[in-house]
Enzyme design. Structure first.
Site, PDB file in Angstrom:
ATOM      1  N   HIS A  76       0.832  -1.223   0.000  1.00 48.74           N
ATOM      2  CA  HIS A  76       0.000   0.000   0.000  1.00 48.74           C
ATOM      3  C   HIS A  76       0.862   1.268   0.000  1.00 48.74           C
ATOM      4  O   HIS A  76       0.505   2.271   0.615  1.00 48.74           O
ATOM      5  CB  HIS A  76      -0.951   0.027   1.205  1.00 48.74           C
ATOM      6  CG  HIS A  76      -1.951  -1.081   1.216  1.00 48.74           C
ATOM      7  ND1 HIS A  76      -3.218  -0.968   0.694  1.00 48.74           N
ATOM      8  CD2 HIS A  76      -1.868  -2.350   1.684  1.00 48.74           C
ATOM      9  CE1 HIS A  76      -3.880  -2.105   0.839  1.00 48.74           C
ATOM     10  NE2 HIS A  76      -3.071  -2.973   1.430  1.00 48.74           N
ATOM     11  N   ASN A 149     -10.289  -2.893   2.318  1.00 46.80           N
ATOM     12  CA  ASN A 149      -9.950  -2.923   0.899  1.00 46.80           C
ATOM     13  C   ASN A 149     -11.199  -2.704   0.064  1.00 46.80           C
ATOM     14  O   ASN A 149     -12.308  -2.675   0.591  1.00 46.80           O
ATOM     15  CB  ASN A 149      -9.352  -4.293   0.534  1.00 46.80           C
ATOM     16  CG  ASN A 149      -7.875  -4.405   0.894  1.00 46.80           C
ATOM     17  OD1 ASN A 149      -7.203  -3.412   1.121  1.00 46.80           O
ATOM     18  ND2 ASN A 149      -7.383  -5.633   0.935  1.00 46.80           N
ATOM     19  N   HIS A 340      -3.910   1.283  12.026  1.00 48.74           N
ATOM     20  CA  HIS A 340      -3.672   0.028  12.747  1.00 48.74           C
ATOM     21  C   HIS A 340      -5.023  -0.614  13.037  1.00 48.74           C
ATOM     22  O   HIS A 340      -5.894   0.019  13.638  1.00 48.74           O
ATOM     23  CB  HIS A 340      -2.916   0.320  14.041  1.00 48.74           C
ATOM     24  CG  HIS A 340      -2.742  -0.870  14.945  1.00 48.74           C
ATOM     25  ND1 HIS A 340      -2.665  -2.163  14.459  1.00 48.74           N
ATOM     26  CD2 HIS A 340      -2.631  -0.967  16.290  1.00 48.74           C
ATOM     27  CE1 HIS A 340      -2.521  -2.999  15.481  1.00 48.74           C
ATOM     28  NE2 HIS A 340      -2.505  -2.308  16.595  1.00 48.74           N
ATOM     29  N   TYR A 363       0.676  -3.986  12.253  1.00 54.89           N
ATOM     30  CA  TYR A 363       0.535  -2.560  11.918  1.00 54.89           C
ATOM     31  C   TYR A 363       1.372  -1.645  12.820  1.00 54.89           C
ATOM     32  O   TYR A 363       1.995  -0.699  12.338  1.00 54.89           O
ATOM     33  CB  TYR A 363      -0.948  -2.156  11.871  1.00 54.89           C
ATOM     34  CG  TYR A 363      -1.605  -2.721  10.626  1.00 54.89           C
ATOM     35  CD1 TYR A 363      -1.850  -4.086  10.509  1.00 54.89           C
ATOM     36  CD2 TYR A 363      -1.900  -1.920   9.544  1.00 54.89           C
ATOM     37  CE1 TYR A 363      -2.389  -4.623   9.363  1.00 54.89           C
ATOM     38  CE2 TYR A 363      -2.454  -2.449   8.393  1.00 54.89           C
ATOM     39  CZ  TYR A 363      -2.699  -3.804   8.305  1.00 54.89           C
ATOM     40  OH  TYR A 363      -3.223  -4.344   7.162  1.00 54.89           O
TER      41      TYR A 363
HETATM   42 FE1  HDE Z   1      -2.504  -4.735   5.490  1.00 53.27          FE
HETATM   43  N1  HDE Z   1      -0.730  -3.903   5.961  1.00 53.27           N
HETATM   44  N2  HDE Z   1      -1.835  -6.544   6.078  1.00 53.27           N
HETATM   45  N3  HDE Z   1      -4.242  -5.641   4.867  1.00 53.27           N
HETATM   46  N4  HDE Z   1      -3.201  -3.001   4.841  1.00 53.27           N
HETATM   47  C1  HDE Z   1      -0.395  -2.638   5.779  1.00 53.27           C
HETATM   48  O1  HDE Z   1       0.717  -1.297   7.355  1.00 53.27           O
HETATM   49  C2  HDE Z   1      -0.723  -6.739   6.819  1.00 53.27           C
HETATM   50  C3  HDE Z   1      -4.561  -6.962   4.992  1.00 53.27           C
HETATM   51  C4  HDE Z   1      -4.447  -2.712   4.391  1.00 53.27           C
HETATM   52  O2  HDE Z   1      -3.323   3.538   3.936  1.00 53.27           O
HETATM   53  C5  HDE Z   1       0.942  -2.274   6.387  1.00 53.27           C
HETATM   54  O3  HDE Z   1       1.029   0.913   7.682  1.00 53.27           O
HETATM   55  C6  HDE Z   1      -0.613  -8.119   7.216  1.00 53.27           C
HETATM   56  C7  HDE Z   1      -5.953  -7.178   4.721  1.00 53.27           C
HETATM   57  C8  HDE Z   1      -4.530  -1.330   4.002  1.00 53.27           C
HETATM   58  O4  HDE Z   1      -1.693   3.393   5.398  1.00 53.27           O
HETATM   59  C9  HDE Z   1       1.370  -3.583   7.048  1.00 53.27           C
HETATM   60  C10 HDE Z   1      -1.719  -8.733   6.679  1.00 53.27           C
HETATM   61  C11 HDE Z   1      -6.460  -5.936   4.441  1.00 53.27           C
HETATM   62  C12 HDE Z   1      -3.274  -0.796   4.249  1.00 53.27           C
HETATM   63  C13 HDE Z   1       0.229  -4.505   6.692  1.00 53.27           C
HETATM   64  C14 HDE Z   1      -2.482  -7.738   5.972  1.00 53.27           C
HETATM   65  C15 HDE Z   1      -5.373  -4.987   4.536  1.00 53.27           C
HETATM   66  C16 HDE Z   1      -2.469  -1.857   4.779  1.00 53.27           C
HETATM   67  C17 HDE Z   1       1.906  -1.654   5.449  1.00 53.27           C
HETATM   68  C18 HDE Z   1      -2.108 -10.189   6.770  1.00 53.27           C
HETATM   69  C19 HDE Z   1      -7.901  -5.580   4.060  1.00 53.27           C
HETATM   70  C20 HDE Z   1      -2.807   0.615   3.971  1.00 53.27           C
HETATM   71  C21 HDE Z   1       1.982  -0.193   5.839  1.00 53.27           C
HETATM   72  C22 HDE Z   1      -2.186 -10.663   8.082  1.00 53.27           C
HETATM   73  C23 HDE Z   1      -8.846  -5.830   5.097  1.00 53.27           C
HETATM   74  C24 HDE Z   1      -3.077   1.535   5.138  1.00 53.27           C
HETATM   75  C25 HDE Z   1       1.201  -0.093   7.035  1.00 53.27           C
HETATM   76  C26 HDE Z   1      -2.668   2.940   4.807  1.00 53.27           C
HETATM   77  C27 HDE Z   1      -1.145  -1.705   5.179  1.00 53.27           C
HETATM   78  C28 HDE Z   1       0.213  -5.772   7.109  1.00 53.27           C
HETATM   79  C29 HDE Z   1      -3.662  -8.048   5.265  1.00 53.27           C
HETATM   80  C30 HDE Z   1      -5.571  -3.602   4.284  1.00 53.27           C
HETATM   81  C31 HDE Z   1       2.714  -4.116   6.672  1.00 53.27           C
HETATM   82  C32 HDE Z   1       0.499  -8.719   8.024  1.00 53.27           C
HETATM   83  C33 HDE Z   1      -6.712  -8.498   4.780  1.00 53.27           C
HETATM   84  C34 HDE Z   1      -5.732  -0.615   3.431  1.00 53.27           C
HETATM   85  O5  HDE Z   1       1.451  -3.442   8.431  1.00 53.27           O
END
Ligand code: HDE
Length: 723
Positions: A76, A149, A340, A363
């Protein structure tokens, strides 16, 4: 400034004001506040001599510059955001004690960030990808982040697989190719070995992955969460965002074109809509499942690869989100905002979805690296409006000056402050779910059916949507070089739909396997009945769901659509202005596009300002095209290759096209000349979104009706129109 354009103020905006720095009318200083006479020339030993180390002005300027970048988000990375407000439409205290959902008179400030997942910060908006839809609510009871999402399911069921998924979709590690694209070997290698991704892959290959605008896509919390009311009663909940403008996409060919011509297409669209006062809006919807119904579905509510079909649990609309102010500074706000999934308020709690549980760790961890330490909550955009009092101290970049000598609890020296809120004072209490279990590293058997909902999604699509999805798979797998991966994917697709697998196989020059060649379910127990795991939709269960197809979205407005008017000197200005006014009255935006910038003179000597030249814009930036008449204008456009290309492309991308009757010869110079509506005795004739007329009023009316349809996808068959 027009009323609707007025910047919207709210409590968060007020709280940010104290951090705003405006240099208007000020002298240049160092970061220490010392006035600087000259920061354009370094201090040197003599006119042509070396620079001196003592030049603290040079060193400060360059050092700061050297440190201007922070690590981009690992996923993202590319995003755009806006401020806004959320208002509940009803009191939901029967379901939750979260104040922002129980008080319809309260306006909760929000900051929303949209993003693509795979590409780097500088990549393109129109990549085929999932879009992030992250909302930070600055509620009276603290911050609540709904980090969702634009697709309601996910690729994997367990957080443990996330690094593998992301490594697979990101550019390949040896050569960092391709950027912001899933069409490569490692991604499909992973997918072909991960049957649980079947449902999400259907969404990713659908046009949902190439939205027309951030303002025209849905949002989903994906996981099942809990709502908990004041009596401690819990219900399961799925969060939905429904855009008031409907859900719309572009065509894949268009998306690729836009990526080259304006990689900021979605960012620009969001920014401009808000600047124009066309504030994007979504309704918040909830699917509520009472605790006692947890096990009544064919799928497990804790499985993030499954959605709850709206036919089974309708979406209850409970509030409205309005984005009404662009950020003042991209880095300070959009880049530094830290979402987060664990930022919840009393009344909202988690389910045991193993993907959600893993996110709860990730997060904060990621912000520690990205934002440099544990005090990222003190960055202005992340500060809650609710007061913060605790015994956490120090750390890199601490801003708060905590007074007093106590930073421990329990204490008597500070009379026990800050007090434990206790449940009576509205503090957070985790839902006391009873858990009596053995530690195991296993997947629940209730997560094993990977194909039913993939099939449900595919079956629910309209014919054009199915075609697009098939084309997307042909494109993506066509780019895969490892034959074994393609073979596994055909095997995989066969579980979803035979005709889909066959169509893809044909384009790949391959055959679908006669029977399953690979074990499709890695997690299927040895003693399981394979039939169950390749089961398509079970008998008696839902075979189609209306909400899954964008063909069923609302098509009642052309507000904020962009319409191109192709014209040149000698244009029929009366008709041009009449159609333009009719379109503007419906809230859409028109650009007059001519072979050159400046003004064009109309037939009756009216000067018409030109918004864009054919050189600086393209049909892919517009939703529809109108060609007014006027002898000279028509003759110029007919001979202008860019104008004809513009129309050919608009036709290819299935957009509404209108022309005055005497501009017909311009359309006759296009590839789609033979598709023009038959001339009959009517003043206005139309066919498949092409409208030709004499009376501008009637033409405008029919044109507006056509634009409401968004696209005439049926026009794609047979596909014989190059652009
Ligand atoms: Fe994320 N995800 N994600 N994700 N995600 C991040 O956090 C993560 C997942 C989503 O505009 C990171 O600050 C793991 C699902 C959005 O700043 C990180 C897993 C969904 C955004 C991270 C998932 C999301 C992130 C990267 C599996 C939809 C952007 C930067 C367990 C429900 C937020 C950050 C923004 C961002 C980890 C799965 C949505 C690395 C470990 C499912 C919208 O922490």
């Amino acid at each position: 400034m027009p009323d609707k354009k007025k910047q919207q103020e709210n409590k968060k905006t007020d709280s940010l004001k104290q951090h705003i720095e405006d240099s208007q009318g000020q002298f240049l200083t160092t970061n220490q506040g010392v006035r600087v006479n000259d920061d354009q020339n370094s201090l040197k030993a003599g006119e042509r001599g070396p620079s001196l180390l003592e030049d603290f002005i040079l060193r400060e300027k360059i050092t700061h510059f050297d440190h201007e970048r922070i690590p981009e988000r690992v996923v993202h990375a590319r995003g755009s955001a806006a401020h806004g407000v959320f208002r509940a439409t009803e009191d939901l205290s029967d379901l939750t004690k979260a104040n922002f959902l129980t008080d319809p008179s309260a306006e909760t400030p929000v900051f929303v960030r949209f993003s693509t997942v795979a590409g780097s910060r500088g990549s393109t908006d129109l990549a085929r990808d999932v879009r992030g839809f992250a909302v930070k609510f600055y509620t009276r009871e603290g911050n609540f982040d709904l980090v969702g999402n634009n697709m309601p399911v996910f690729f994997i069921q367990d957080a443990m697989k996330f690094p593998d998924l992301v490594h697979a979709v990101k550019p390949e590690p040896h050569n960092e190719i391709p950027q912001a694209a899933s069409a490569h070997d490692t991604f499909w290698d992973f997918i072909s070995n991960t049957p649980e991704s079947a449902h999400m892959v259907m969404w990713l290959m659908s046009d949902r992955a190439i939205p027309r605008s951030y303002r025209m896509m849905e949002g989903f919390g994906v996981h099942t969460f809990r709502l908990v009311n004041a009596e401690g009663r819990s219900s399961f909940v799925k969060f939905h965002w429904k855009p008031l403008l409907g859900v719309h996409s572009v065509a894949w060919d268009e998306a690729q074109n836009i990526s080259g011509k304006d990689p900021d297409f979605h960012r620009r669209d969001l920014w401009e809509a808000i600047e124009n006062g066309d504030f994007p809006q979504w309704q918040l919807g909830l699917q509520i499942v009472p605790e006692e119904d947890e096990h009544k579905f064919e799928f497990d509510l804790l499985d993030p690869t499954k959605l709850i079909p709206e036919e089974l649990v309708p979406v209850r609309i409970v509030g409205t989100l309005t984005l009404n102010r662009n950020p003042d500074n991209f880095f300070a706000e959009t880049e530094q905002v830290a979402f987060h999934i664990g930022h919840v308020v009393p009344g909202i709690d988690f389910s045991n979805d193993p993907l959600l549980q893993g996110r709860l760790f990730s997060y904060t961890d990621t912000q520690l690296l990205r934002l440099g330490g544990p005090n990222f909550h003190e960055i202005p955009i992340n500060r809650p409006l609710a007061e913060v009092h605790n015994n956490q101290r120090d750390g890199l970049m601490r801003q708060t000056i905590n007074r007093g000598k106590t930073a421990h609890s329990p204490n008597t020296m500070a009379s026990g402050c800050p007090f434990q809120a206790g449940t009576m004072k509205g503090g957070f209490t985790s839902f006391p779910e009873k858990i009596d279990a053995q530690k195991i590293r296993e997947r629940s058997k209730s997560f094993f059916d990977h194909f039913s909902q993939a099939k449900l999604f595919f079956n629910s699509q309209s014919e054009p949507e199915k075609n697009h999805l098939t084309d997307a798979l042909c494109f993506e797998l066509g780019k895969v070089e490892t034959i074994a991966v393609r073979e596994r994917m055909l095997n995989f697709l066969l579980q979803i739909d035979e005709s889909l697998a066959a169509a893809v196989a044909y384009k790949l020059g391959m055959h679908i396997p006669k029977e399953l060649t690979t074990q499709l379910n890695q997690t299927m127990p040895a003693d399981a009945d394979p039939e169950k795991y390749r089961s398509i939709v079970k008998e008696g269960s839902l075979t189609k769901s209306k909400a899954l197809s964008m063909a069923n979205t609302v098509k009642d407005s052309i507000a904020t659509r962009k319409i191109a008017i192709l014209a040149a000197d000698g244009v029929n200005a009366d008709n041009l202005l009449a159609v333009k006014d009719a379109i503007a009255a419906e809230g859409a935006l028109c650009d007059v596009i001519a072979p050159r910038l400046g003004f064009i003179s109309g037939e009756n000597d009216t000067d018409i300002p030109v918004d864009k030249s054919l050189l600086t814009t393209a049909s892919v930036f517009y939703d529809a095209v109108y060609v007014p008449g006027g002898t000279n204008s028509v003759a110029t456009l007919e001979a202008d290759a860019d104008a004809i290309h513009f129309l050919n492309e608009a036709f290819k991308h299935c957009k509404a096209i209108a022309a005055d009757d005497d501009a017909l010869q311009v359309l006759e110079a296009t590839y789609f000349a033979r598709k023009l509506p038959e001339d009959n005795d009517d003043d206005t004739v139309s066919a498949e979104g092409i409208i030709i007329g004499i009376d501008p009023e009637e033409l405008g009316r029919q044109f507006i009706d056509a634009i409401r349809q968004h696209r005439f996808w049926d026009r794609e068959v047979p596909r014989k129109v190059p652009a």
